[in-house]
Design a protein around this motif. Structure first.
Motif, short mmCIF file in Angstrom:
data_model
loop_
_atom_site.label_atom_id
_atom_site.label_comp_id
_atom_site.label_asym_id
_atom_site.label_seq_id
_atom_site.Cartn_x
_atom_site.Cartn_y
_atom_site.Cartn_z
N THR A 42 8.41 11.94 30.96
CA THR A 42 8.17 11.02 29.85
C THR A 42 8.73 9.67 30.25
N VAL A 43 7.89 8.64 30.14
CA VAL A 43 8.31 7.28 30.47
C VAL A 43 8.93 6.61 29.26
N ASN A 44 8.23 6.70 28.13
CA ASN A 44 8.76 6.12 26.90
C ASN A 44 8.19 6.83 25.69
N ASN A 45 8.67 6.45 24.54
CA ASN A 45 8.24 7.01 23.27
C ASN A 45 7.92 5.86 22.33
N TRP A 46 6.87 6.03 21.56
CA TRP A 46 6.47 5.05 20.55
C TRP A 46 6.34 5.77 19.23
N GLY A 47 6.55 5.06 18.14
CA GLY A 47 6.39 5.72 16.86
C GLY A 47 6.35 4.75 15.70
N TYR A 48 6.07 5.35 14.54
CA TYR A 48 6.03 4.63 13.28
C TYR A 48 6.83 5.41 12.26
N ARG A 49 7.70 4.72 11.53
CA ARG A 49 8.41 5.29 10.39
C ARG A 49 7.89 4.62 9.13
N LEU A 50 7.64 5.41 8.10
CA LEU A 50 7.15 4.89 6.83
C LEU A 50 8.17 5.20 5.74
N GLU A 51 8.50 4.17 4.96
CA GLU A 51 9.48 4.32 3.90
C GLU A 51 8.94 3.67 2.63
N PRO A 52 8.79 4.47 1.55
CA PRO A 52 8.36 3.85 0.29
C PRO A 52 9.37 2.79 -0.13
N LYS A 53 8.88 1.60 -0.49
CA LYS A 53 9.81 0.53 -0.87
C LYS A 53 9.09 -0.49 -1.74
N ASP A 54 9.69 -0.82 -2.86
CA ASP A 54 9.20 -1.88 -3.75
C ASP A 54 7.73 -1.72 -4.11
N GLY A 55 7.30 -0.50 -4.35
CA GLY A 55 5.91 -0.25 -4.73
C GLY A 55 4.94 -0.23 -3.57
N GLY A 56 5.43 -0.37 -2.36
CA GLY A 56 4.58 -0.34 -1.17
C GLY A 56 5.24 0.51 -0.10
N THR A 57 5.06 0.11 1.15
CA THR A 57 5.62 0.88 2.26
C THR A 57 6.23 -0.05 3.30
N LEU A 58 7.47 0.21 3.66
CA LEU A 58 8.08 -0.49 4.78
C LEU A 58 7.70 0.32 6.03
N VAL A 59 6.97 -0.32 6.93
CA VAL A 59 6.47 0.35 8.13
C VAL A 59 7.24 -0.20 9.33
N ALA A 110 0.86 -1.18 0.00
CA ALA A 110 0.00 0.00 0.00
C ALA A 110 0.90 1.23 0.00
N PRO A 111 0.42 2.33 -0.58
CA PRO A 111 1.24 3.55 -0.59
C PRO A 111 1.33 4.17 0.80
N PRO A 112 2.37 4.95 1.07
CA PRO A 112 2.54 5.58 2.37
C PRO A 112 1.31 6.37 2.84
N ALA A 113 0.59 7.02 1.93
CA ALA A 113 -0.58 7.81 2.33
C ALA A 113 -1.64 6.94 3.00
N GLU A 114 -1.87 5.73 2.49
CA GLU A 114 -2.86 4.84 3.09
C GLU A 114 -2.40 4.34 4.45
N VAL A 115 -1.13 4.01 4.55
CA VAL A 115 -0.59 3.54 5.83
C VAL A 115 -0.62 4.68 6.84
N TRP A 116 -0.27 5.87 6.41
CA TRP A 116 -0.26 7.05 7.28
C TRP A 116 -1.61 7.25 7.93
#
Length: 156
Positions: A95-112, A17-23
Motif C-alpha cells: 500500500t502506497v497511500n490511503n484516501w478517504g472521506y469522512r461525513l459528519e452531520p452539521k448545521d443541517g448539512g454535512t461537513l465533508v 445537503a444531508p449525509p445520504a446525498e453526499v455519500w
C-alpha cells in the motif's frame, strides 16, 4: 522542530445537503472524473460492483492534471454508509497511500472531510522528504477542488 511534514493531510468543506446525498457521490468511484482534477475516471474491478470493504477499483490518473496517464489499483478499506469511505492505493502486497472521506452531520448539512495518509515505509518517507511540501500543496488544492465540485452538485 519537525524534520518531515506529516505523512498526510485533510481538507473539509460544509455542504448544504444531508449525509445520504453526499455519500452517494463519495462512494461512487465511477463518478470521480466529475470532481477530481487528477483522477479523471475510475471503474470497479475484480468482480466488484459497488462500495464495500474489500471491493477493488482502478483510478485513471493524470498527475497534476498533465503528462502521461496511468491506472492506480485501489481497494476499499472502510465503508460505513453516510460516515466514512476509505481506500488504499497500491498492489495487494504494497500500500502506497490511503484516501478517504469522512461525513459528519452539521448545521443541517454535512461537513465533508477528504484526507490522505502515506504509508510510513522508508521509500515513502524519502519521497516525502524531497517532494512532500510541493505534493502536499497539490493534494490540498486537489482535495479542495474535488469537494467544491461535489458541493456544487449536491447543492443544485
Amino acid at each position: 522542530m519537525k524534520l518531515l511534514a506529516p505523512l498526510g493531510d485533510e481538507v473539509s468543506v460544509w455542504m448544504d445537503a444531508p449525509p445520504a446525498e453526499v455519500w452517494d457521490l463519495v462512494s461512487d468511484v465511477t463518478r470521480i472524473g466529475e470532481f477530481s482534477p487528477e483522477t479523471f475516471e475510475a471503474k470497479w474491478t475484480r468482480g466488484s460492483t459497488g462500495p464495500e470493504v474489500g471491493a477493488y477499483f482502478a483510478g485513471h490518473v493524470k498527475r497534476n492534471g498533465v503528462g502521461p496517464t496511468y491506472w492506480s489499483p485501489c481497494r476499499v478499506t472502510a465503508c460505513e454508509p453516510e460516515k466514512v469511505f476509505e481506500f488504499s492505493v497500491g498492489t495487494d502486497a504494497i500500500t502506497v497511500n490511503n484516501w478517504g472521506y469522512r461525513l459528519e452531520p452539521k448545521d443541517g448539512g454535512t461537513l465533508v472531510t477528504e484526507y490522505f495518509r502515506l504509508q510510513p515505509a522508508l521509500p515513502t518517507r524519502l519521497y516525502w522528504l524531497v517532494l512532500g511540501p510541493l505534493r502536499g500543496r497539490t493534494n490540498r488544492r486537489g482535495m479542495r477542488t474535488t469537494l467544491e465540485r461535489m458541493k456544487a452538485v449536491v447543492e443544485k
